[in-house]
Structures are given as structure tokens and as C-alpha cells.
Design a protein around this motif. Sequence first.
Motif, mmCIF file in Angstrom:
data_model
loop_
_atom_site.group_PDB
_atom_site.id
_atom_site.type_symbol
_atom_site.label_atom_id
_atom_site.label_comp_id
_atom_site.label_asym_id
_atom_site.label_seq_id
_atom_site.Cartn_x
_atom_site.Cartn_y
_atom_site.Cartn_z
ATOM 1 N N ALA A 192 0.814 -1.214 0.000
ATOM 2 C CA ALA A 192 0.000 0.000 0.000
ATOM 3 C C ALA A 192 0.846 1.261 0.000
ATOM 4 C CB ALA A 192 -0.938 -0.011 1.214
ATOM 5 N N GLN A 193 1.968 1.256 0.734
ATOM 6 C CA GLN A 193 2.803 2.454 0.815
ATOM 7 C C GLN A 193 3.440 2.789 -0.533
ATOM 8 O OE1 GLN A 193 5.774 2.274 3.876
ATOM 9 N NE2 GLN A 193 6.535 4.346 3.474
ATOM 10 N N THR A 194 3.946 1.738 -1.209
ATOM 11 C CA THR A 194 4.549 1.960 -2.536
ATOM 12 C C THR A 194 3.506 2.447 -3.529
ATOM 13 O OG1 THR A 194 6.164 0.215 -2.094
ATOM 14 C CG2 THR A 194 5.865 0.885 -4.390
ATOM 15 N N ARG A 195 2.304 1.814 -3.456
ATOM 16 C CA ARG A 195 1.236 2.218 -4.371
ATOM 17 C C ARG A 195 0.841 3.684 -4.150
ATOM 18 N NH1 ARG A 195 -2.248 -0.806 -7.311
ATOM 19 N NH2 ARG A 195 -1.500 -2.695 -6.292
ATOM 20 N N LEU A 196 0.738 4.091 -2.871
ATOM 21 C CA LEU A 196 0.395 5.480 -2.574
ATOM 22 C C LEU A 196 1.482 6.434 -3.054
ATOM 23 C CD1 LEU A 196 -1.146 5.186 1.013
ATOM 24 C CD2 LEU A 196 -2.334 5.788 -1.100
ATOM 25 N N SER A 197 2.749 5.999 -2.914
ATOM 26 C CA SER A 197 3.852 6.827 -3.387
ATOM 27 C C SER A 197 3.786 7.007 -4.896
ATOM 28 C CB SER A 197 5.183 6.193 -2.987
ATOM 29 O OG SER A 197 6.267 6.917 -3.533
ATOM 30 N N HIS A 198 3.504 5.918 -5.604
ATOM 31 C CA HIS A 198 3.388 6.000 -7.072
ATOM 32 C C HIS A 198 2.220 6.883 -7.470
ATOM 33 C CE1 HIS A 198 5.787 2.029 -7.906
ATOM 34 N NE2 HIS A 198 6.488 2.954 -7.259
ATOM 35 N N LEU A 199 1.078 6.732 -6.785
ATOM 36 C CA LEU A 199 -0.092 7.541 -7.113
ATOM 37 C C LEU A 199 0.178 9.026 -6.870
ATOM 38 C CD1 LEU A 199 -2.996 5.330 -5.687
ATOM 39 C CD2 LEU A 199 -2.500 5.817 -8.093
ATOM 40 N N LYS A 200 0.921 9.319 -5.793
ATOM 41 C CA LYS A 200 1.252 10.707 -5.503
ATOM 42 C C LYS A 200 2.112 11.306 -6.600
ATOM 43 C CE LYS A 200 3.541 13.670 -2.115
ATOM 44 N NZ LYS A 200 4.336 13.716 -0.855
ATOM 45 N N LEU A 201 3.142 10.541 -7.035
ATOM 46 C CA LEU A 201 4.010 11.038 -8.106
ATOM 47 C C LEU A 201 3.239 11.202 -9.412
ATOM 48 C CD1 LEU A 201 7.264 8.986 -7.392
ATOM 49 C CD2 LEU A 201 6.954 11.456 -7.135
ATOM 50 N N MET A 202 2.363 10.258 -9.733
ATOM 51 C CA MET A 202 1.556 10.360 -10.958
ATOM 52 C C MET A 202 0.629 11.571 -10.895
ATOM 53 S SD MET A 202 0.576 6.545 -12.311
ATOM 54 C CE MET A 202 -0.129 5.937 -10.803
ATOM 55 N N THR A 203 0.063 11.824 -9.712
ATOM 56 C CA THR A 203 -0.811 12.988 -9.554
ATOM 57 C C THR A 203 -0.036 14.282 -9.772
ATOM 58 O OG1 THR A 203 -2.196 11.784 -7.985
ATOM 59 C CG2 THR A 203 -2.376 14.181 -7.980
ATOM 60 N N GLU A 204 1.170 14.357 -9.200
ATOM 61 C CA GLU A 204 2.001 15.539 -9.377
ATOM 62 C C GLU A 204 2.342 15.773 -10.843
ATOM 63 O OE1 GLU A 204 5.372 14.900 -6.934
ATOM 64 O OE2 GLU A 204 4.346 15.409 -5.048
ATOM 65 N N GLN A 205 2.720 14.670 -11.527
ATOM 66 C CA GLN A 205 3.065 14.806 -12.944
ATOM 67 C C GLN A 205 1.843 15.146 -13.791
ATOM 68 O OE1 GLN A 205 6.137 14.855 -14.160
ATOM 69 N NE2 GLN A 205 6.915 14.550 -12.083
ATOM 70 N N GLY A 206 0.694 14.595 -13.450
ATOM 71 C CA GLY A 206 -0.529 14.946 -14.162
ATOM 72 C C GLY A 206 -0.896 16.399 -13.980
ATOM 73 N N GLU A 207 -0.748 16.910 -12.727
ATOM 74 C CA GLU A 207 -1.018 18.328 -12.475
ATOM 75 C C GLU A 207 -0.035 19.217 -13.222
ATOM 76 O OE1 GLU A 207 -0.785 18.550 -8.277
ATOM 77 O OE2 GLU A 207 -2.842 17.812 -7.937
ATOM 78 N N ARG A 208 1.236 18.768 -13.267
ATOM 79 C CA ARG A 208 2.233 19.537 -14.015
ATOM 80 C C ARG A 208 1.862 19.607 -15.492
ATOM 81 N NH1 ARG A 208 8.400 17.555 -15.272
ATOM 82 N NH2 ARG A 208 8.903 19.235 -16.718
ATOM 83 N N MET A 209 1.423 18.474 -16.058
ATOM 84 C CA MET A 209 1.035 18.452 -17.461
ATOM 85 C C MET A 209 -0.196 19.327 -17.692
ATOM 86 S SD MET A 209 0.798 15.071 -19.853
ATOM 87 C CE MET A 209 -0.293 14.255 -18.714
#
Length: 419
Positions: free
Chosen positions: A225-242
Amino acid sequence: MLVVLIGGALVWFFVGPMWGLSTALVGMIGLIVIQLSYLLRLGDWLDNPTSVRLPDGWGAWTEIFSRLYRLRRGDEKNQAELAEWLARFRQAMTLLPDGVVIMDDVLFLEWCNPAAEKHLGLSLSKDKGMRVTNLVRSPEFMDYIILGRYETPLTLAFRDRKLIVHIIPFENRRQILVTHDITESERIDMMRRDFIANASHELRTPLTVINGFLEIASMEPNLDAQTRLSHLKLMTEQGERMQRLVEDMLTLTRLESMDHPIRPEAVNMRVLLDKILQEAHALSAGRHEITLEFDGPDILGSTDEIRSALINLVTNAIRYTPEKGTIKLIWKNYATGPKFIVQDNGIGISAEHISRLTERFYRVDKSRSRETQGTGLGLAIVKHVLLRHKANLAVESTPEVGSKFCVQFPITAIAPVEA
């Protein structure tokens, strides 16, 4: 002559033969003198034939001079029309953005318009009658002349310009050299290519991150769960950046479009700057000391566009000012008009970068810009907003000391005070 002979005969009959012959001789001499005088006057007129100077005639000369007058008046009318058309032609050629050079069959300069003078460095007053190949010193141009393949234009780099040169033969002993300056279009085309390349690169990075994490998630469905949340956080940041990048590109497109003219309105600068100050405190999260000095009028313009420009300047100051730094926002009226100033004691900018700050995707420090979630389009948006509001941006900066961004609005931008 008949009258003179009749008169001489009458004198002969009444006075005598000697008087008759003398009268006829004097009469003939008089006729000859009159004819010679008219011939002299005709020759003098032919040296400078104008309808105003045409002499009056006597006898047969009346008809002669009358016909000459009609012919000369017709010629003067035709010359006046030709002179008018020539003046119109030269005026039209003078206003053309393309260069036009008229040469004879051996390439001697006969005439050129101002655009050709600018493109090729010619001077009609000084270079008329000189060979064009001696004036335009370029190996590519010489090869083009020697080969004589005039059906294909020549692209020529000359005098820090890029020109399309085309020679068009006309008549039997003349040629036209036409030059078209493509320097600006080449620059715009290069900017377009750079923009597409930079935009593609900026979009590729977040997409690569998102696709990478999605691929990991699909291949390893049992991630903790921790790794998945970390990945989701990074994907969210990159999506917001895009998303921010796309929004900034759409904003730039709208600002550059002629279909979106400004609809001036009174901008309440007190309210606007208070909101910007609140957003600045929220973005800083207490890491900086941010103050606002307000002593200026309301202005006319687009509230949304002005807010976008000013918040971009404030955001940049926060991103490039270290923790515990100070940022001053100043809105003040000067003799030259209202001015908005953002002053910080951040990392500063080297002098060689200042002139390029408003270019799209130009970054002084690319790694720091990406760390602070910058899109590289903020100052480009500021530039276009200020252009639309007839304002200008001045930047003063010293590395390791700080930066000062000044937005100068014109006096005409001040909103009238309501009674």
C-alpha cells in the motif's frame, strides 16, 4: 506671289516697265524675307517645342502653325499622362515590401526601390550606372548570375538577412531583380519548431513517469500500500504539471489571438493585490516574509489577464528565493504611470540571461525550475499580457543578491475616479 505679280503688272501698265519690274522685285524680296523669318522662328521653336512658345502665322504659315500646335498639345498631354503613371509606378514600387532592381542586359543598375536598397545595401543616388555584381558581393549570387538559371529563385544569406532572389528578364535589354526578405518568417518558423520540440519534451517527461508507474502497477499488482500510494502521488504531481503546462499554452494562444481583443474594465487593484498576497502566503507556506506596499490608482484593463501576469511574477519570486528570504510587492503611481514592483533577495539572475527571460520554455536553472513545478511559460505570458496593455517589463538582478521585476503601465491606463 500672284498678288505681287499682279501689282507689278499694274505698275508696269500705268507707270512704266522699270517701275513695274522694281515693284515686283521688291515684293518678291519681301515675300522671301517673310518666309525666311518664319522658317527661322520655326527652327527656333523646334529647338524647344512647347505649345506656349509656338508663334503665330501669316498666310499658309497659319495652317502650318495651327497643325503643329495641335500635335504639340497632344504630345504634351501624352507626356503628362506618362509622367503621372511613372510617378504612380515609382510610388507603388517605393511602398512595396519586396525589393525591385531594374538592370540593363549587362547588369548595370538603372533603378531600385528603398526595399532593395535595404536588402542589398544599394544606394540609387550613388550606385546608379554601376554593375550590380560589383555591388552585391556574394559567391552564391555570382554563381546564380553566371549559370543563368533564372527560372529557380535563389535563397541568399546576405547582410544578416535571408533573402529570396529572383531575376526576371523583360524586354530585350533589361532585367528585373526581385528580393523578398524571409528573415522574420524564418525566425518565426524556427520559434514554432522550437516551441513544438520544447512542448513535446515537457509533455513527454510527465507522460513517461505516469506510463512507467502504470506499467509497474500492471506487472506487479500486489504492490504494498505504501509503494502504491507513493506512485499515485508522483503520478498525480506529474498529471497536475502536465495540466498546468497545457493551460499555460492555451493561455498564450489566446493572448496572441486577434480574435480575443481586450475589453477594458476598471480593475480594483486593492482587491486584486490583496488576493495575490493571500495566494503568495499560501504558496510560500510561511517560508518567506512577503509584504505589500499599496499607494497607487486603479487601472483600466482585463482583470484576469493582469492578475495572471502579476501572480506569475510573484510566484517566480517565491520559487527562486531561499527559505527565510524577503519578497516586497509594491504598487505605486509615478510621473510615468503606475508601476508594480516585485523585489526579492533570492538567488538572482546573471546578466546574460535577462534578455531571454520572456522566451517560451527558457529557464535559467532547468533543474530548479522543474523542482519548483515551473512550466517555463510564466514570463512569456507576462510579456504578452503587458503587450496587450501597452505596458513593459524591466528586470534588474544580481546573482546571490536578488532580483527586481518592474511592470510599468502607461499614464493612460489609470482608471478615472468616480465622482
